[in-house]
Scaffold this active site. Structure first.
Site, PDB file in Angstrom:
ATOM      1  N   ASP A 219       0.817  -1.208   0.000  1.00 18.28           N
ATOM      2  CA  ASP A 219       0.000   0.000   0.000  1.00 18.28           C
ATOM      3  C   ASP A 219       0.853   1.262   0.000  1.00 18.28           C
ATOM      4  O   ASP A 219       0.336   2.369   0.185  1.00 18.28           O
ATOM      5  CB  ASP A 219      -0.907   0.009   1.230  1.00 18.28           C
ATOM      6  CG  ASP A 219      -0.125  -0.064   2.541  1.00 18.28           C
ATOM      7  OD1 ASP A 219       0.808  -0.885   2.628  1.00 18.28           O
ATOM      8  OD2 ASP A 219      -0.440   0.681   3.478  1.00 18.28           O
ATOM      9  N   HIS A 220       2.145   1.114  -0.228  1.00 16.07           N
ATOM     10  CA  HIS A 220       3.085   2.229  -0.123  1.00 16.07           C
ATOM     11  C   HIS A 220       2.926   3.260  -1.233  1.00 16.07           C
ATOM     12  O   HIS A 220       3.533   4.325  -1.180  1.00 16.07           O
ATOM     13  CB  HIS A 220       4.521   1.695  -0.123  1.00 16.07           C
ATOM     14  CG  HIS A 220       4.815   0.735   0.993  1.00 16.07           C
ATOM     15  ND1 HIS A 220       4.186  -0.487   1.092  1.00 16.07           N
ATOM     16  CD2 HIS A 220       5.662   0.823   2.038  1.00 16.07           C
ATOM     17  CE1 HIS A 220       4.646  -1.114   2.165  1.00 16.07           C
ATOM     18  NE2 HIS A 220       5.533  -0.350   2.752  1.00 16.07           N
TER      19      HIS A 220
ATOM     20  N   VAL B 130       0.358   5.011  -1.734  1.00 11.62           N
ATOM     21  CA  VAL B 130      -0.242   6.169  -1.060  1.00 11.62           C
ATOM     22  C   VAL B 130       0.816   6.906  -0.262  1.00 11.62           C
ATOM     23  O   VAL B 130       0.953   8.129  -0.340  1.00 11.62           O
ATOM     24  CB  VAL B 130      -1.401   5.727  -0.138  1.00 11.62           C
ATOM     25  CG1 VAL B 130      -1.795   6.856   0.812  1.00 11.62           C
ATOM     26  CG2 VAL B 130      -2.602   5.322  -0.968  1.00 11.62           C
ATOM     27  N   THR B 131       1.596   6.173   0.504  1.00 12.00           N
ATOM     28  CA  THR B 131       2.562   6.784   1.414  1.00 12.00           C
ATOM     29  C   THR B 131       3.737   7.419   0.689  1.00 12.00           C
ATOM     30  O   THR B 131       4.134   8.549   0.995  1.00 12.00           O
ATOM     31  CB  THR B 131       3.102   5.722   2.388  1.00 12.00           C
ATOM     32  OG1 THR B 131       2.011   4.992   2.944  1.00 12.00           O
ATOM     33  CG2 THR B 131       3.920   6.359   3.495  1.00 12.00           C
TER      34      THR B 131
ATOM     35  N   TYR C   2       1.210   0.028  16.083  1.00 13.22           N
ATOM     36  CA  TYR C   2       2.581   0.474  16.348  1.00 13.22           C
ATOM     37  C   TYR C   2       2.627   1.316  17.626  1.00 13.22           C
ATOM     38  O   TYR C   2       1.661   2.013  17.956  1.00 13.22           O
ATOM     39  CB  TYR C   2       3.094   1.311  15.189  1.00 13.22           C
ATOM     40  CG  TYR C   2       3.344   0.529  13.925  1.00 13.22           C
ATOM     41  CD1 TYR C   2       4.586  -0.024  13.669  1.00 13.22           C
ATOM     42  CD2 TYR C   2       2.325   0.334  12.988  1.00 13.22           C
ATOM     43  CE1 TYR C   2       4.825  -0.752  12.509  1.00 13.22           C
ATOM     44  CE2 TYR C   2       2.551  -0.397  11.828  1.00 13.22           C
ATOM     45  CZ  TYR C   2       3.802  -0.932  11.596  1.00 13.22           C
ATOM     46  OH  TYR C   2       4.028  -1.658  10.451  1.00 13.22           O
ATOM     47  N   ALA C   3       3.745   1.256  18.332  1.00 11.71           N
ATOM     48  CA  ALA C   3       3.984   2.128  19.484  1.00 11.71           C
ATOM     49  C   ALA C   3       4.864   3.286  19.005  1.00 11.71           C
ATOM     50  O   ALA C   3       6.064   3.131  18.826  1.00 11.71           O
ATOM     51  CB  ALA C   3       4.668   1.356  20.607  1.00 11.71           C
TER      52      ALA C   3
ATOM     53  N   LYS D 226      -0.308  -6.670  14.125  1.00 12.35           N
ATOM     54  CA  LYS D 226       1.026  -6.454  13.574  1.00 12.35           C
ATOM     55  C   LYS D 226       1.700  -5.353  14.365  1.00 12.35           C
ATOM     56  O   LYS D 226       1.080  -4.344  14.720  1.00 12.35           O
ATOM     57  CB  LYS D 226       0.907  -6.038  12.106  1.00 12.35           C
ATOM     58  CG  LYS D 226       2.185  -5.485  11.487  1.00 12.35           C
ATOM     59  CD  LYS D 226       1.931  -5.028  10.049  1.00 12.35           C
ATOM     60  CE  LYS D 226       3.159  -4.380   9.440  1.00 12.35           C
ATOM     61  NZ  LYS D 226       2.943  -4.010   8.017  1.00 12.35           N
TER      62      LYS D 226
ATOM     63  N   GLY E 289       6.782  -5.487   3.898  1.00 10.43           N
ATOM     64  CA  GLY E 289       6.606  -4.858   2.603  1.00 10.43           C
ATOM     65  C   GLY E 289       7.875  -4.652   1.811  1.00 10.43           C
ATOM     66  O   GLY E 289       8.251  -5.468   0.971  1.00 10.43           O
TER      67      GLY E 289
END
Length: 268
Positions: free
Chosen positions: A24-25, A27-28, A143-144, A177, A229
């Protein structure tokens, strides 16, 4: 768990273990290497043994013809590296959109500890509620990341990652995840924080051996696989690296053995 959800989990994993390749990268990061010819990359990865591919819904028609029987996950939020705040992931679709795109599951990203945590908690809760109505599994990317996250100390970071994955379970996810804490010993703390399968992110791309050692460490700690990814889709040989990761995740191979078996170089 409904029969439908159980069946769909089987389509995105194998025997309770998962090798998911997020792509999906676009978009990023835009049309980076590995995503320009998305069709060929998806084909290589699924030929290599990926259980599922993950993208945004808009490219579903480019993904499906090349899945080769693998599962398909639609991601439902995002942000860009050139926007005001990459941590501010905003909704990009709905569960119903994902179903229309042919998804076997959906995913949603939340930065636990960030300024955007409250809105993202709401967003993940809405996604899991909607997905439950259809028996659609949810992969929560928990994610933290934030001012008070203790990522300079592996043991304390593992506690924060454990908090993040537990949040995913509490909000109704089916698989979580998160980042790898750096060692099997610390990652055990993360895995013990939830009853859900825990898969690790790939992080920044390293050498093939570093990538496989990380996967091996997560599996030794009780992890359920990877959602990796760039280390896969930007590899010089996406098919081979997918095969190597699959051997560790699904065949319990050691990292160096997996690399040798697929013909990738093991550092001396």
């Amino acid at each position: 768990m409904t029969a439908g959800k159980s069946a769909r989990l089987d389509r995105i994993g194998t025997g309770g273990k998962y090798l998911v390749v997020p792509m999906d990268h676009g978009v990023t990061m835009g049309a980076v290497d590995g995503l320009v010819d998305l069709e060929s990359t998806v084909s290589d990865i699924t030929d290599g043994g990926a259980d599922a591919v993950l993208t945004q819904r808009g490219v579903a028609d480019r993904v499906h013809p090349n899945l080769g029987g693998a599962g398909y996950i639609v991601h439902l939020n995002g942000s860009t590296t050139i926007g005001p705040d990459e941590a501010d992931k905003r909704p990009t679709g709905t569960v119903e959109d994902a179903i229309r795109a042919g998804a076997d599951a959906v995913s949603f990203h939340i930065n636990v500890g960030s300024d955007h945590e409250p809105d993202q908690i709401t967003g993940l809760s809405e996604v899991t509620s909607a997905a439950q109505r259809y028996g659609l599994p949810v992969l929560a990317m928990t994610y933290a990341r934030g001012h008070d996250v203790r990522d300079d100390d592996p043991e304390l970071f593992a506690e924060d990652l454990g908090h993040a994955v537990r949040l995913g379970e509490e909000l109704g996810a089916d698989v979580v995840k998160t980042a790898y804490s750096g060692s099997p010993e610390t990652f055990e703390r993360v895995v013990e924080s939830t009853s859900l399968p825990v898969v690790i992110a790939g992080g920044s791309r390293g050498t093939d051996e570093e990538t496989l050692d990380m996967v091996r460490g997560a599996m030794d700690a009780g992890g359920a696989g990877v959602s990796m990814g760039r280390s896969i889709f930007q590899h010089e040989d996406p098919r081979a690296i997918t095969q190597a990761v699959s051997k560790v995740v699904h065949d319990d191979a050691e990292a160096a053995d997996a690399l040798r078996e697929v013909g990738l170089t093991v550092e001396a």
